[in-house]
Design an enzyme around this catalytic site. Structure first.
Site, PDB file in Angstrom:
ATOM      1  CE  LYS A  57      95.063  13.888  80.784  1.00 16.69           C
ATOM      2  NZ  LYS A  57      95.579  15.238  80.437  1.00 16.69           N
ATOM      3  CB  SER A  82      97.501  16.245  83.482  1.00 15.48           C
ATOM      4  OG  SER A  82      96.865  16.574  82.256  1.00 15.48           O
ATOM      5  CB  SER A 109      98.356  18.192  80.078  1.00 18.30           C
ATOM      6  OG  SER A 109      98.304  18.741  81.370  1.00 18.30           O
TER       7      SER A 109
END
Lengths: 438, 438
Positions: free
Chosen positions: B84, B154, B178
């Site tokens: 990420k 996210s 997330s």
């Protein structure tokens, strides 16, 4: 024992950060002249003190000249600051006093360093630390009052450099007692703010529940200057009158450990406060809880270090055995109990200390011991770190031939601004005390 | 609605990470062939899914060839993993989907990435995220089951890339929901471990009390593989028999929000468990506490963000207004109360869930909504993050034309290994369920 030679009168290296920033803002001092004065002081004193792991005089002077050419950027415009070498700093190595990281290249600024630079500070260099700010290799730094003594750990270089007038401000880190203990041993004001109030991103993490950035300055107003730097538009109200202050006196859980200099510093503070019309009121943690907090600190820290140092233990089979042992040990059964106990004690301690303008407590059991292997005890500091309280160390005057001793002022979580205000009043009062041993 | 095209049978991109690592270890598959299969899948699917912010095929292939030439290094030897883009990765940019950080240069590896590489993983590239993993700009990523839908946030790219067979493993981060929310929307297994059990150093910090690294895999054994990666020599015991398991069912505090697909997934899970001889026993947080935890999560997160995003607010006057507002707002009066309430609820919730092998709870109120602006709700996830519990998302089968839905399995803090074991058993059971909507 040699004593700490003070800079000559008029030497900009003797200014506190607030005065230096004012002089620069008013055009009476250039950042270049201030940085040069710091570099001169370092050149004269580095052989004895050995605070710095990285120093690039030409780069620092170039940054200072750039500041002199530019419009004032912020509170710290043109003021040099030193950074503990577990905090990442652009353009400078971060060796963490680990043999495995001495050739790590520069990286980006830690969030706190980015903020300092944004407000105009000049990053002078990196300051020595105990390995990973935990244990293992000691800093090469000596106590500026006596090179045979430790400056304390782990923010050894930061405490020593500010105490020795080599830089007016420095960042340190505290997971146990790593900001306050060097302040006590070197005789310099320092602040560990409430946990979570200053960003730790970019510092070598150790324990998410405990890690806190802190700092050293020449005066309480310097500590307030850096505190404001890390707040959005905070102002510090003026120092109150001493008369009418309610000050707690807490010896938990270390009363039995205190040696004569630490007791003398506390007694001087209490006498001065009472003489000036403040109330000083004993306040103690419940005995059993005080002792358990000290144990809980160790359990929480070591439990969290199993994750934060896993990368080092995997990569470096010769990682120093104590740290390797912490990572490879099974999680202690009482780890969650310790975390939960600490969390439950936080609001209780806040309530206990809430009636006071500040609470006096020892910063260290004694003056700086003979170093470097013995970096001193964190027993006076670690429970306040665990409880997330703001802590300010104030030195008290001492006579020639003696080593520094002082006191910690603590307050409930989040009362950092009020604590700074009280500390400013006490600093003025303590400066008038007859020096210890005279 | 287009559906997610599965790789052809025999395509190495279809392997889970455990199988891929075994094939590589046995010499039946090269890391290069596996990485090439992932890159081929990405080439075919990227226009629809848009998961990656940085991908350097030649560098990834070179790293794979180097792994093929070297002796097996660890559990992940030769296995590609996506990171990420709020987690720092050597040699790759970390843009955090912030307009202000798109040209930030590469830096050092985050601790977790260092660990993955040390155990032989090939870092394939960086995966898109909601801005700073908080809010603001949405990821460009689309749901691989339907490009009109959000993959969730996210960790949008991480969830989508693993679900879409573009990489077998990916790291994400969770401060609210997330990791688990994208897993639910994309239909892929994911794990958020107990807070503090995996190092977060080098990820963009948001909230020290909440930030947790998590991950996506193709199977529960993949989740266990990454969990073992972040432990010192941990083994995962075999999955237990379903008969005799005691599974809790907890709808707190979101029972009223659940839409038919989420309810259907829970009902399928409960029916399958009961059919196989497990007990399923309702267990609820006290109503008032459940609602208060959801509020406390927001208060803690926003309070801690005042410090962690100060650097961005100072440096970038055009920082997106919501984030700027959080930094510049005064500290909420009830911030410490919220922190303390959450801390007090942790041992209470552990005790509530301790009698169960795992507790079923919804992963999301509904299937993925139309995106990208709406990235879905974290209401089902954030209280478990606040309580520091380990969470595993398991998808349940669905018929053609439908979107994924699944369930979360949670357990008391520190019971990650036991939770993985239970999840492995439930995964096998759920795979036998008649698909929803068929």
């Amino acid at each position: 024992m040699t004593g700490l030679p003070r800079p000559a009168s008029g030497d900009p290296a003797a200014l506190d950060a607030v005065a230096a920033a004012e002089e620069i803002r008013a055009g009476r001092l250039t950042s270049e002249a201030l940085v040069r004065a710091c570099l001169d002081r370092i050149a004269r004193r580095d052989e004895a003190v050995r605070a710095w792991t990285h120093l690039d005089p030409e780069a620092a002077l170039a940054a200072a000249r750039a500041a002199d050419r530019s419009a004032p950027q912020g509170l710290l415009h043109g003021v040099p600051v030193g950074i503990k070498d577990v905090i990442r700093t652009a353009g400078m190595p971060t060796g963490m006093n680990s043999p495995h990281h001495q050739s790590d290249g520069p990286t980006q600024d830690a969030a706190a360093v980015e903020i300092l630079r944004h407000l105009g500070a000049i990053v002078l260099g990196k300051l020595d630390t105990v390995e990973f700010a935990v244990n293992g290799r000691r800093a090469a730094t000596r106590n500026p009052h006596d090179p045979a003594r430790t400056p304390g750990g782990s923010s050894s270089g930061s405490g020593a450099a500010v105490a020795d007038f080599q830089v007016p401000l420095a960042l340190g880190t505290q997971t146990g007692g790593s900001v306050i203990r060097p302040a006590a041993f070197c005789g310099v004001p320092a602040m560990k703010p409430s946990w979570g109030s200053v960003p730790t991103e970019g510092m070598r993490s150790c324990s998410a529940s405990l890690d806190t950035l802190g700092w050293y300055g020449r005066s309480v107003r310097d500590l307030a200057l850096l505190w404001r730097t890390f707040q959005w538009q905070a102002a510090i109200p003026l120092a109150p009158e001493i008369a009418g202050l309610r000050i707690g006196l807490c010896l938990s859980p270390v009363a039995d450990l205190l040696q004569p200099p630490a007791l003398a510093a506390l007694a001087m503070a209490v006498e001065a406060l009472r003489g000036a019309g403040a109330e000083v009121i004993p306040v103690e943690l419940p005995e059993q809880e005080g002792a358990r907090l000290s144990e809980a600190h160790k359990t929480v820290m070591q439990g969290e270090m199993r994750a934060t140092f896993l990368n080092e233990a995997l990569r470096f089979p010769d990682l120093y055995p104590e740290l390797r042992g912490i990572v490879t040990a099974p999680m202690q059964d009482d780890f969650l109990d310790a975390l939960d106990f600490a969390a439950a004690m936080r609001p209780r301690t806040d309530a206990l200390f809430a009636p006071f303008d500040a609470v006096l407590t020892p910063s260290a059991p004694d003056v700086a011991p003979i170093g470097p292997e013995n970096a001193g005890s964190a027993l006076c500091n670690r429970i306040w770190t665990l409880l997330h309280l703001p802590v300010i160390h104030l030195p008290l005057p001492h006579g020639p031939g003696l080593l520094p001793a002082g006191v910690s002022l603590i307050a409930p979580r989040g009362r950092d601004a009020a604590l700074l205000r009280t500390a400013a009043a006490l600093e003025g009062l303590f400066a008038t005390c007859p020096p210890r041993g005279v």
